[in-house]
Design an enzyme around this catalytic site. Structure first.
Site: not given
Length: 1110
Positions: A768, A874, A931, A969
């Site tokens: 909506c 760097c 992770c 991948h």
């Protein structure tokens, strides 16, 4: 101011002319009054109250010789005609668009008004008092010109132009008023009552022989001896021996043959007849017109007590206020041949010379109107260019559209044909001089065409003069001449000549039509324009632009005049030349007739350019339209006339104008007096509700209105009337309409119609309007630009740059109307930052979260926000030891010499070699443990922190991939796979390649908790904090997870392949992952099979994006 009768008459005529010009703005309406003002015998100082006429004449004729004065006065006439048009434009009801300014760079203004002295003073009198760089203009505070003052100045400009024109032509009735300004011109124009003493042809000026005034000194030129007049009475008026017109001279040496002025000038130009003395034929004095003072009196008006010529009577009594005057014809007017006498322009009434093709004042063609073409027809009815015409050679009546005579093939405007002499010897000097048979101009140079009319001289040279004009050979000269046999003229194929003429005329017409189409003019307009100006060299398109508006006004005036005459005649008053003494009653209906140019143009085109037919067609069309309006109930003639005029003759437009005041009370009652009650679907009067639906919502049919009411009457209805009407407009199927009205929002779960749902172009989800607005408002204010995806399915994939660009281009259009202004501006700001990040010179500051573009080429850069410096390569904080040292050498020096860096040990190494975003280049001083799915806080790019390959939420572009979820991948040397290996196995891989690694803490003391910085999720926030994991001996003071990360970083830095340490199961899974051929050969043992798979696997390259620390 003098109160003489002439002054009183001048004031009356000026007042009447001012009223006419102020109301219409047309110089044609006031032309008769201007002629009367020019003929009134008053000094210039009393006649011209606003215009400095005497000063302008003196300035423009000062220090000029005789012929220069004539040229200056001609320029003055042209400039005054342009100034007259400026004044008429200001007094007219429909002023031009740019009436406020007069540009000096206008070529017409520059060659006319600026070419005389005093021209700009006239513009100042009009009101152009503001001096600009490129012209003059009205002051800004003046919104409309002073029409009364402009009309008075314009009338004086018109009067002065008329008087100067009559002075040039020698027809001014009172030249004595100019004797102190132009004395020698006045003396030149004085007529003589003596007999005409002629001079040689090359010394004559003008078209009529002039005699010197007795009061002036004779010219010092030698005069020829004059014979004494015979004692007989003066000869009576007779016809000219050559043209048949009224004669004015009698030549005794030519056997008392009578001649008119034009034929006498041509006939006695010959050297052998130049010394002939001619006597003037006394004519009975003819009374001249009281307005123009030129033409003979034709009509006497007993109402205004004036004696007028035919043209002045037609113009003066065309005004509606003077239509009922009683007039009586005195004598019929006999017109002379237009080709052998001076001619008067039908538009500006200027008397032009015989040879003039265009009017010297208004530059209109001689035959541009029908009034000048009437030779043998009735003087009061002008011949139309489209009417039938009679050939002057063979008297055959031809059609109006034909150019050549059907029998003798002579042109339509050709004069009477010449008489061919039997012997060419009778023409002396035929090789040097010849007279054109078309315009009667004597050409002094041998040429193929006439110098004046540009017509061919094939049939003119040597044979163009009539026999009576040829020099009669003397007996003494002809006795010695031998007889010469004339050669027969070559025969001409008349049919081929006619066809060639038709072909040339057709090609000319086609070229004119094509040129007109480029300028937006229709062929019908071109044809009608050619009928009006076909006898001149005027361009039809130019004629339509300059002259058609005047012609249309004239057609409207003629139509009104005819309508007035018809109404008056029906009332019992006889209009014509003879009238009774009573004045007719004016018909109110006729007096209120108003016509527009649009109607006149349509009638003129329908009549093919014929003015008379256009007037009749215009009246017929207006009568039909009036009857149609009367049949619709509108009986007020004045209102109908005004409505038709405003609508340009369109009945529908006039009907709309007439109905508007009638519908006004109805509109007031509906929309103002009382508000309309809302539509009640349960109202007992169903037809009334349907009618209101039809009127308010524009539904296509009555059935749709009934469908709206039936849907609103269903039980449990929650949608509004507007939603139902919108759905009914899309379909008439009730089930489909219900589906349109009942749609569930997947976010707030409310039921809304389809018209109040909104979806993105990247997916098929619909929400909506309120949820759509709130979602993107929060995403813009509190989240990253890449988080602005679909709130239902999180599409599109933000890692695809092509898809992202097209998505934001369409999203911008959708957010423009639903977001607040400040939120929408913030969205554009974030889009701009997103585009800047793609610039290779864009840098993120390592001290703060600001970004900027670095145009320099030095390693040291300073952030414009926090004013701190860092290395552009760097991305490490700048230190003085980094100056003139590469980043690798600086890091090596820091590990060897910086005690603070050595104190941190491997934790500092992992921090300095942390995560770098491959999309925007922003560096994070964090480890890669935990992770591997990392999201950049700057660009929201999602990637693997071990190999930098992107994470995909849906199907990716990789050919063998069919996984529709969050995935990436990873190559075989990525931390994603190697973090599952035990530290001894990783140390074995390093030892096989001779790479050293640490097992003891750098400071020699074993810490209890790991100090490596990590990004942790605490209460929904991403926080950087130490790892805190337990440490083990032999792992360099790190926890096992970070020690594995340290060993993998050494493997990646030295590009080591972990495949040689794979067992058979790991080798098989890796070959399946990278699509390696695993088919086993016949009689192949396990060792050979494993060696072959290992060899093929090692042919697959390692990760290209894996960070390999220097």
């Amino acid at each position: 101011m003098s109160s003489s009768p002439a002054s009183v008459q001048m004031d009356q005529v000026r007042s009447r002319a001012q009223s006419l010009l102020s109301s219409s703005g047309s110089a044609q309406d006031a032309k008769a009054e201007v002629q009367m003002m020019a003929a009134i015998p008053l000094p210039l100082s009393e006649k011209y109250r606003h215009l400095p006429a005497e000063v302008m004449l003196r300035e423009n004729t000062a220090d000029c010789i005789k012929h220069e004065v004539l040229e200056s006065l001609s320029r003055l006439v042209k400039a005054l005609s342009i100034l007259e048009k400026y004044g008429c434009n200001l007094t007219g009801p429909a002023r031009p668009r740019y009436w406020r300014t007069v540009k000096h760079n206008n070529p017409v203004f520059r060659t006319t008004v600026d070419a005389i002295k005093g021209g700009r003073r006239v513009l100042y009198l009009y009101g152009y008092t503001n001096q600009q760089i490129d012209g003059l203009s009205f002051p800004d505070e003046i919104t409309d010109p002073d029409t009364g003052n402009v009309a008075l100045v314009t009338l004086e400009v018109m009067t002065l132009r008329t008087e100067v024109d009559m002075l040039i032509k020698g027809t001014h009735p009172h030249p004595e008023n100019f004797k102190d300004i132009i004395p020698f011109l006045i003396q030149q124009n004085k007529p003589s009552d003596e007999s005409v003493a002629t001079v040689p042809a090359e010394e004559q000026q003008g078209d009529e022989p002039r005699a010197p005034s007795p009061s002036t000194k004779p010219d010092p030129k030698p005069q020829l001896p004059q014979r004494p007049k015979p004692a007989t009475a003066p000869p009576a008026v007779s016809e000219c021996n050559l043209c048949g017109g009224a004669s004015s001279l009698l030549c005794p040496p030519c056997d008392n043959q009578p001649f008119c002025d034009a034929c006498d000038d041509l006939y006695h130009r010959h050297p052998s007849r130049a010394a002939h003395k001619r006597d003037k034929i006394q004519k009975p004095e003819q009374e001249t017109c009281s307005i123009c003072g030129i033409s003979a009196v034709h009509t006497h008006c007993s109402t205004c007590i004036q004696r007028l010529c035919m043209n002045c009577d037609r113009l003066f009594h065309s005004h509606p206020d003077r239509k009922g005057h009683s007039r009586t014809n005195i004598t019929p007017v006999k017109t002379s041949s237009p080709s052998l006498s001076p001619w008067q322009c039908a538009h500006c009434t200027t008397v032009n010379e015989i040879r003039a093709v265009l009017c010297t004042t208004c530059e209109r063609p001689r035959l541009s109107t029908a009034a000048s073409a009437a030779v043998e027809s009735s003087p009061s009815v002008p011949a139309s260019p489209n009417a039938e015409w009679q050939c002057k050679s063979c008297t055959v009546v031809n059609q109006g559209s034909s150019i050549l005579c059907e029998v003798c093939e002579r042109p339509r405007l050709a004069t009477r044909p010449p008489v061919v002499l039997s012997s060419p010897k009778s023409l002396p000097d035929s090789g040097s001089k010849w007279t054109c048979q078309f315009c009667t101009y004597v050409n002094t140079k041998p040429s193929a065409v006439c110098e004046m009319c540009s017509l061919s001289c094939k049939d003119s040279a040597g044979v163009s003069l009539p026999q009576s004009l040829q020099q009669m050979p003397s007996v003494a000269k002809d006795q010695a001449q031998p007889d010469v046999r004339p050669h027969p003229a070559p025969r001409v194929n008349l049919e081929l000549k006619r066809q060639k003429t038709m072909k040339d005329d057709g090609l000319t017409l086609i070229s004119q039509i094509r040129e007109a189409e480029k300028r937006g003019v229709s062929p019908e307009e071109v044809y009608a324009a050619l009928c009006m100006c076909g006898g001149s060299n005027a361009n039809p398109c130019d004629w339509l632009t300059s002259e058609l508006p005047h012609l249309l006004d004239e057609i409207c005036a003629m139509a009104v005049s005819v309508q007035q005459s018809y109404k008056t005649r029906n009332a019992g008053t006889q209009l014509g030349v003879e009238r009774d003494g009573g004045e007719p009653e004016q018909d109110a209906t006729g007096a209120g007739m108003k016509l527009s140019r649009a109607e006149a143009k349509l009638a003129w085109l329908a009549a093919g350019g014929d003015t008379e037919r256009a007037v009749r067609q215009l009246l017929r069309d207006r009568q039909v339209k009036m009857r149609e309006l009367h049949s619709l109930g509108f009986q007020d003639v004045a209102q109908c006339e005004e409505a038709l005029r405003q609508s340009g003759g369109e009945v529908r437009g006039a009907l709309s104008l007439l109905q508007r005041p009638l519908l006004e009370p109805f509109h007031q009652r509906i929309w103002i007096d009382q508000p309309e009650p809302p539509i009640d679907p349960k109202h007992p009067d169903k037809q009334r509700m349907c009618r209101r639906l039809l009127a308010l919502y524009d539904l296509p049919s009555w059935g749709r209105c009934e469908l709206v009411l039936s849907l609103l009457q269903e039980p449990g209805v929650t949608y509004s009337l507007e939603d139902v009407v919108q759905a009914v407009k899309e379909s008439h199927d009730k089930d489909f309409i219900r589906r349109l009205l009942n749609n569930e929002c997947p976010i707030c779960l409310s039921i809304v119609p389809r018209s109040k749902m909104q979806s993105l172009t990247s997916c098929q989800c619909s929400v909506c309007h309120e949820c759509f607005r709130q979602h993107f408002t929060i995403a813009v204010r509190d989240r990253h630009i890449r988080d602005m995806v679909c709130p239902v399915c999180s599409e599109p994939d933000i890692n695809d740059p092509e898809q992202l660009d097209s998505y934001f281009s369409t999203l911008d259009i959708q957010l423009r109307d639903c977001l607040e202004t400040e939120v929408y501006d913030l969205f554009h700001k974030k889009l701009t930052e997103q585009a800047l990040m793609k610039d290779p010179k864009f840098l993120w500051c390592c001290h703060c979260t600001s970004g900027f573009i670095n145009d320099g080429d030095q390693l040291k850069v300073t952030c414009p926000s926090c004013r701190k410096s860092f290395c552009a390569q760097c991305k490490k904080p700048w230190e003085p030891q980094h100056q003139d040292v590469s980043c690798e050498d600086f890091q090596k020096w820091k590990r060897d010499n910086d005690p603070e860096y050595q104190k941190q040990g491997l934790a500092g190494y992992l921090r300095d070699n942390g995560i770098t975003c491959p999309q925007c280049g922003f560096q994070y001083a964090l480890t890669k443990g935990g992770c591997m799915h990392f999201t950049c806080s700057q660009c929201r790019y999602q990637f693997c922190s071990g190999c930098n390959n992107p994470y995909h939420k849906t199907l990716c572009k990789a050919a063998p991939c069919n996984f529709n979820g969050l995935h990436a991948h990873h190559p075989r040397d990525c931390l994603f796979y190697l973090r599952d290996w035990e530290p001894p196995r990783l140390q074995m891989l390093l030892q096989r390649s001779g790479v050293g690694f640490n097992t003891d803490p750098s400071n020699g003391t074993q810490a209890d908790a790991c100090g490596v910085m990590e990004q942790k999720d605490e209460v929904g926030q991403q926080v950087d904090s130490p790892c805190g994991g337990p440490t083990q001996p032999g792992q360099a003071g790190l926890c096992e997870k970070h020690y594995r990360e340290y060993l993998v970083s050494l493997i990646n830095a030295h590009t080591l392949d972990p495949a040689p340490l794979y067992d058979i199961n790991e080798l098989t899974r890796a070959c399946q992952r990278y699509q390696v051929d695993m088919q086993r050969g016949d009689a192949e043992d396990d060792n050979a099979y494993q060696a072959r798979l290992l060899k093929k696997l090692m042919e697959v390259p390692l990760g290209e994006k894996v960070p390999r620390n220097k």
